[in-house]
Design an enzyme around this catalytic site. Structure first.
Site, PDB file in Angstrom:
ATOM      1  N   LYS A   1      30.214  39.972  31.295  1.00  0.00           N
ATOM      2  CA  LYS A   1      29.707  38.697  31.943  1.00  0.00           C
ATOM      3  C   LYS A   1      28.355  38.586  32.431  1.00  0.00           C
ATOM      4  CE  LYS A   1      34.758  37.693  32.241  1.00  0.00           C
ATOM      5  NZ  LYS A   1      35.821  37.972  33.127  1.00  0.00           N
TER       6      LYS A   1
ATOM      7  N   GLN B   1      37.638  38.625  39.187  1.00  0.00           N
ATOM      8  CA  GLN B   1      38.450  39.374  37.884  1.00  0.00           C
ATOM      9  C   GLN B   1      39.644  39.800  38.227  1.00  0.00           C
ATOM     10  OE1 GLN B   1      36.892  39.644  35.034  1.00  0.00           O
ATOM     11  NE2 GLN B   1      38.681  40.615  34.224  1.00  0.00           N
TER      12      GLN B   1
ATOM     13  N   ASP C   1      37.280  29.538  35.714  1.00  0.00           N
ATOM     14  CA  ASP C   1      38.385  30.085  35.099  1.00  0.00           C
ATOM     15  C   ASP C   1      39.464  29.263  34.665  1.00  0.00           C
ATOM     16  OD1 ASP C   1      38.337  33.068  34.235  1.00  0.00           O
ATOM     17  OD2 ASP C   1      38.688  33.419  36.269  1.00  0.00           O
TER      18      ASP C   1
HETATM   19  N1  GUN Z   1      41.491  39.150  33.367  1.00  0.00           N
HETATM   20  C1  GUN Z   1      41.899  39.032  32.240  1.00  0.00           C
HETATM   21  N2  GUN Z   1      41.593  37.908  31.575  1.00  0.00           N
HETATM   22  C2  GUN Z   1      40.830  37.259  32.722  1.00  0.00           C
HETATM   23  C3  GUN Z   1      40.285  36.014  32.795  1.00  0.00           C
HETATM   24  O1  GUN Z   1      40.084  35.130  31.760  1.00  0.00           O
HETATM   25  N3  GUN Z   1      39.817  35.707  33.962  1.00  0.00           N
HETATM   26  C4  GUN Z   1      39.814  36.462  35.072  1.00  0.00           C
HETATM   27  N4  GUN Z   1      39.188  36.122  36.177  1.00  0.00           N
HETATM   28  N5  GUN Z   1      40.377  37.426  34.915  1.00  0.00           N
HETATM   29  C5  GUN Z   1      40.716  37.979  33.740  1.00  0.00           C
END
Ligand code: GUN
Length: 289
Positions: free
Chosen positions: A53, A97, A120
């Site tokens: 990211k 995350q 998200d």
């Molecule tokens: N962990 C696995 N997929 C995601 C996601 O789409 N967003 C976040 N914040 N954590 C994750």
């Protein structure tokens, strides 16, 4: 006949090019979109995802503010960081995350992120907005933060000219991150949607009805050729690390001969998730104007 391969990698590349123009336009108005990421602990997969990211932010010219906290971080400490980021005008999006270490209540954390910076799309206010609009056009019009992985899947379908209107869609899996929201997005695009899970009876015959089959259950090669209707569009969200390497939820080698179109693993849904996150960050930054 072999199915058309739907390359998420190529579609993601195209969307990123489009985003570069939008970011240049924002910068000309004195706005640099900013994303804060928070990683708690040292889960190797999470480290890879957050690193990717951050790298994508750099590639696109988005300001990236990465916070890496030790595994024993208290809930209070994490909540106060989120509060600080909620009030930082340089930050348009905040992503914590998941999963989080045991001592931290995930719901409390997701609820603490400002709905205006929730790129998200996990905050209950945004989930509520997402569930209550009439259709996909209204989601776009209202500039909702759509959850990244399901939004990426819909973009693959739309940009490959696969029709959803009136089609039978079957979703395998009912997670909050993928199964439930992709079902809602398919519904918003006028598909007739069935959600299957571990208690579904006669799963194979339900899957076989699908014009669009979404595999999101996290079991390597679970979807076999006998579960797929001829000519169906098969979208594989699985990311299973096995001894044979990265494997999807679909038995690709066999299903490719039955399906009309199919996403590969890797190179299918995966590259779309981060791209749609960047779409949300840019969408959020535009609200500064
Ligand atoms: N962990 C696995 N997929 C995601 C996601 O789409 N967003 C976040 N914040 N954590 C994750």
């Amino acid at each position: 006949m072999s199915a058309r391969i739907l390359s998420g990698k190529e579609i993601a590349k195209k969307i990123r090019e489009e985003l570069k123009d939008e970011i240049a336009d924002l910068k000309s108005q004195g706005i640099t979109p900013g994303l804060a990421t928070i990683l708690v602990g040292e889960d190797p997969a999470s480290q890879v995802y957050v690193g990717a990211k951050t790298k994508t932010c750099h590639d696109l010219g988005i300001f990236s503010d990465q916070h890496t906290l030790p595994a024993d971080t208290s809930e209070g400490k994490l909540l106060s960081l989120i509060d600080e980021l909620n009030n930082n005008p340089k930050i348009d999006g905040i992503l914590t995350q998941l999963p989080l270490p045991k001592q931290i209540n995930e719901t409390k954390v997701l609820d603490a992120i400002s709905p205006e910076k929730d790129v998200d799309g996990f905050h209950p206010i945004n989930v509520g907005r997402f569930f209550t609009v009439k259709d996909f056009e209204e989601m776009v019009e209202k500039k909702l933060f759509l959850p990244c992985t399901p939004h990426g899947m819909i973009e693959i379908i739309k940009r490959s000219d696969i029709q959803m209107n009136g089609k039978e869609a079957v979703v395998l899996g009912r997670s909050n991150i993928v199964g439930k929201p992709i079902a809602m997005l398919l519904l918003a695009n006028n598909a007739t949607v069935t959600i299957c899970h571990s208690r579904t009876k006669d799963l194979a015959s339900v899957c076989k009805r699908a014009d669009i089959l979404i595999a999101a259950i996290g079991k390597p090669k679970f979807v076999t050729a006998d579960m797929v209707k001829e000519g169906a569009c098969v979208i594989d969200v699985g990311v299973n690390r096995t001894e044979q390497g990265l494997v999807g939820d679909v038995d690709f080698e066999k299903v490719v001969d039955i399906a009309g179109s199919i996403t590969p693993v890797p190179g299918g849904v995966g590259p779309m998730t981060i791209t749609m996150l960047m779409v949300n960050v840019v969408k959020s930054a535009k609200k500064r104007i």
